[in-house]
Design a protein around this motif. Structure first.
Motif, mmCIF file in Angstrom:
data_model
loop_
_atom_site.group_PDB
_atom_site.id
_atom_site.type_symbol
_atom_site.label_atom_id
_atom_site.label_comp_id
_atom_site.label_asym_id
_atom_site.label_seq_id
_atom_site.Cartn_x
_atom_site.Cartn_y
_atom_site.Cartn_z
ATOM 1 N N ASN A 46 0.925 -1.320 -0.124
ATOM 2 C CA ASN A 46 0.151 -0.092 0.028
ATOM 3 C C ASN A 46 1.085 1.226 -0.005
ATOM 4 O O ASN A 46 1.736 1.152 0.559
ATOM 5 C CB ASN A 46 -0.892 0.237 1.180
ATOM 6 C CG ASN A 46 -1.839 -1.247 1.338
ATOM 7 O OD1 ASN A 46 -2.096 -1.643 -0.019
ATOM 8 N ND2 ASN A 46 -2.395 -1.377 2.331
ATOM 9 N N SER A 47 0.347 2.206 -0.728
ATOM 10 C CA SER A 47 1.370 3.617 -0.617
ATOM 11 C C SER A 47 0.062 4.632 -1.148
ATOM 12 O O SER A 47 -0.883 4.409 -1.882
ATOM 13 C CB SER A 47 2.159 3.596 -1.648
ATOM 14 O OG SER A 47 2.583 5.003 -1.659
ATOM 15 N N THR A 48 0.239 5.853 -0.552
ATOM 16 C CA THR A 48 -0.606 7.014 -1.119
ATOM 17 C C THR A 48 0.448 8.055 -1.633
ATOM 18 O O THR A 48 0.528 8.201 -2.706
ATOM 19 C CB THR A 48 -1.508 7.787 0.006
ATOM 20 O OG1 THR A 48 -2.380 6.889 0.605
ATOM 21 C CG2 THR A 48 -1.914 8.902 -0.568
ATOM 22 N N ARG A 49 1.295 8.614 -0.722
ATOM 23 C CA ARG A 49 2.331 9.472 -1.286
ATOM 24 C C ARG A 49 3.104 9.049 -2.206
ATOM 25 O O ARG A 49 3.425 9.868 -3.378
ATOM 26 C CB ARG A 49 3.179 9.995 0.074
ATOM 27 C CG ARG A 49 2.715 11.077 0.930
ATOM 28 C CD ARG A 49 3.007 10.827 2.337
ATOM 29 N NE ARG A 49 2.586 9.444 2.757
ATOM 30 C CZ ARG A 49 1.128 9.514 3.070
ATOM 31 N NH1 ARG A 49 0.611 10.602 3.503
ATOM 32 N NH2 ARG A 49 0.603 8.336 3.521
ATOM 33 N N HIS A 51 3.370 6.521 -4.377
ATOM 34 C CA HIS A 51 2.600 6.065 -5.775
ATOM 35 C C HIS A 51 2.133 7.305 -6.334
ATOM 36 O O HIS A 51 2.321 7.682 -7.508
ATOM 37 C CB HIS A 51 1.340 5.232 -5.232
ATOM 38 C CG HIS A 51 0.836 4.503 -6.330
ATOM 39 N ND1 HIS A 51 0.279 3.402 -5.900
ATOM 40 C CD2 HIS A 51 1.211 4.404 -7.608
ATOM 41 C CE1 HIS A 51 -0.276 2.696 -7.145
ATOM 42 N NE2 HIS A 51 0.393 3.465 -8.028
ATOM 43 N N ARG A 99 7.455 -0.735 -5.523
ATOM 44 C CA ARG A 99 7.466 -1.070 -4.223
ATOM 45 C C ARG A 99 7.377 -2.360 -4.141
ATOM 46 O O ARG A 99 6.196 -3.086 -4.480
ATOM 47 C CB ARG A 99 6.439 -0.360 -3.520
ATOM 48 C CG ARG A 99 6.347 -0.537 -2.047
ATOM 49 C CD ARG A 99 5.451 0.344 -1.030
ATOM 50 N NE ARG A 99 6.171 1.803 -1.152
ATOM 51 C CZ ARG A 99 5.796 2.682 -0.097
ATOM 52 N NH1 ARG A 99 4.597 2.571 0.458
ATOM 53 N NH2 ARG A 99 6.448 3.865 -0.075
ATOM 54 N N GLN A 129 12.323 8.744 -0.500
ATOM 55 C CA GLN A 129 11.686 9.317 0.871
ATOM 56 C C GLN A 129 12.943 9.893 1.365
ATOM 57 O O GLN A 129 12.859 11.166 2.012
ATOM 58 C CB GLN A 129 11.137 8.101 1.503
ATOM 59 C CG GLN A 129 10.725 8.618 2.985
ATOM 60 C CD GLN A 129 9.696 9.600 2.870
ATOM 61 O OE1 GLN A 129 8.785 9.412 2.155
ATOM 62 N NE2 GLN A 129 9.739 10.760 3.673
ATOM 63 N N ALA A 248 5.076 9.796 7.004
ATOM 64 C CA ALA A 248 3.719 9.515 6.817
ATOM 65 C C ALA A 248 3.400 8.358 6.118
ATOM 66 O O ALA A 248 4.262 7.772 5.784
ATOM 67 C CB ALA A 248 3.012 10.851 6.338
ATOM 68 N N PRO A 249 2.375 7.663 6.498
ATOM 69 C CA PRO A 249 1.167 8.237 7.271
ATOM 70 C C PRO A 249 1.415 8.349 8.753
ATOM 71 O O PRO A 249 2.199 7.812 9.310
ATOM 72 C CB PRO A 249 0.046 7.429 6.844
ATOM 73 C CG PRO A 249 0.647 5.847 6.611
ATOM 74 C CD PRO A 249 2.094 6.134 6.078
HETATM 75 N N1 CP Z 1 6.194 7.991 3.281
HETATM 76 C C1 CP Z 1 5.466 6.920 2.407
HETATM 77 O O1 CP Z 1 6.236 6.240 1.766
HETATM 78 O O2 CP Z 1 4.181 6.842 2.430
HETATM 79 P P1 CP Z 1 3.401 6.020 1.329
HETATM 80 O O3 CP Z 1 3.163 4.694 1.984
HETATM 81 O O4 CP Z 1 1.892 6.623 1.560
HETATM 82 O O5 CP Z 1 3.655 6.010 0.134
#
Ligand code: CP
Length: 291
Positions: A46-49, A51, A99, A129, A248-249
């Motif tokens: 999972n990822s938001t930032r 991705h 990832r 990151q 984050a998150p």
């Molecule tokens: N910081 C980071 O890698 O966030 P995500 O898991 O949302 O990509």
């Protein structure tokens, strides 16, 4: 193998070059367009930032982004990572962002001919990151040499902690860690959290990954917050001019008080903005053969 996989072999000058390129993109001093390029994102976790900011970086560079939805892909029929990536290369993509939960998964991909961008591998590394953290620190202090940083929280399970500590030390920063004993490893010397608050220039908080600990029943959210979290009191006691970063998150109320997340010392959302420019920098530099 082409791409951006780990910072372990990068000299400080190369790190600074990436940051300078990202700052040029941020200031609109540099405009680079790769209009015929197409890249693909492949996220097994999972990822938001990461991705979405990789996709935003591609859009800003004129690259067409395409996403592979792992849950509907042939990964679920047992297709290997290598065959999946070779397929994407054969279809005609110019790069792939990955990832994966396996440390150094990219070692299986040595026969892939398109660039691979590491968006996080197991507990090992998360190089973009780390770069956006370094860019945020550089924007604040204009240097790395001599700065003191304490990485706080679940060091043992954190690819961000491991990646950041290694390169921060090479850039001349003094690196410490803090947190519950069973969250720590030998990444750096241990410092008491309240000592770190008073003396460090950067407090690098991490997300508490309770799901990975079977031995933390007695360490609930409230206890963690009081013992190791960035409480309102700790935020007020921070060294003058020091900053809080967090990949984050965020677990609001656990590793950081809700009111501190957007407080004056916090650079958490600035980090996310910088993430787009760092990813623009590494994609463009790799495609231009400069990395
Ligand atoms: N910081 C980071 O890698 O966030 P995500 O898991 O949302 O990509």
């Amino acid at each position: 193998m082409k791409g951006f996989l780990t910072l372990k072999n990068y000299k400080p000058e190369a790190i600074q070059n990436i940051i300078n390129t990202a700052i040029s993109f941020k200031n609109n001093d540099k405009v680079t367009v790769f209009s015929n390029k197409k890249m693909v994102t492949l996220f097994f976790e999972n990822s938001t930032r990461t991705h979405i900011s990789f996709q935003m970086a591609m859009l800003k560079l004129g690259i067409t982004p395409v996403d592979v939805n792992i849950s509907t892909s042939s990964v679920n029929k047992g297709e290997s990572l290598y065959d999946t990536v070779k397929t994407l290369e054969s279809i005609g993509f110019d790069g792939v962002v990955i990832r994966h939960s396996q440390n150094e998964y990219y070692k299986e991909l040595e026969n892939i001919n398109i660039p691979i961008f590491n968006a996080g591998d197991g507990t090992s590394d998360h190089p973009t990151q780390t770069m956006l953290d370094l860019m945020t620190i550089y924007e604040e202090f204009g240097r790395f040499e001599g700065l003191k940083v304490c990485i706080v929280g679940d060091i043992r399970h954190s690819r961000v902690a491991h990646g950041n500590a290694e390169i921060m030390k090479r850039l001349g920063m003094e690196v410490y860690i803090a947190g519950p004993e069973n969250f720590l490893d030998d990444t750096a010397p241990v410092m008491d959290i309240d000592e770190a608050i008073k003396t460090c220039d950067v407090i690098n908080l991490l997300r508490v990954q309770f799901e990975r600990h079977s031995d933390t029943q007695e360490l609930n959210d409230k206890v963690y917050h009081e013992k190791y979290g960035m409480t309102e009191t700790r935020a007020k006691n921070m060294k003058k001019g020091s900053i809080i970063i967090h990949p984050a998150p965020i677990n609001r109320g656990i590793e950081i008080a809700d009111s501190v997340v957007e407080g004056e010392n916090s650079r958490i959302f600035a980090q996310m903005t910088n993430g787009v420019y760092i990813r623009m920098a590494v994609i463009s530099m790799v495609l231009e053969g400069k990395l």
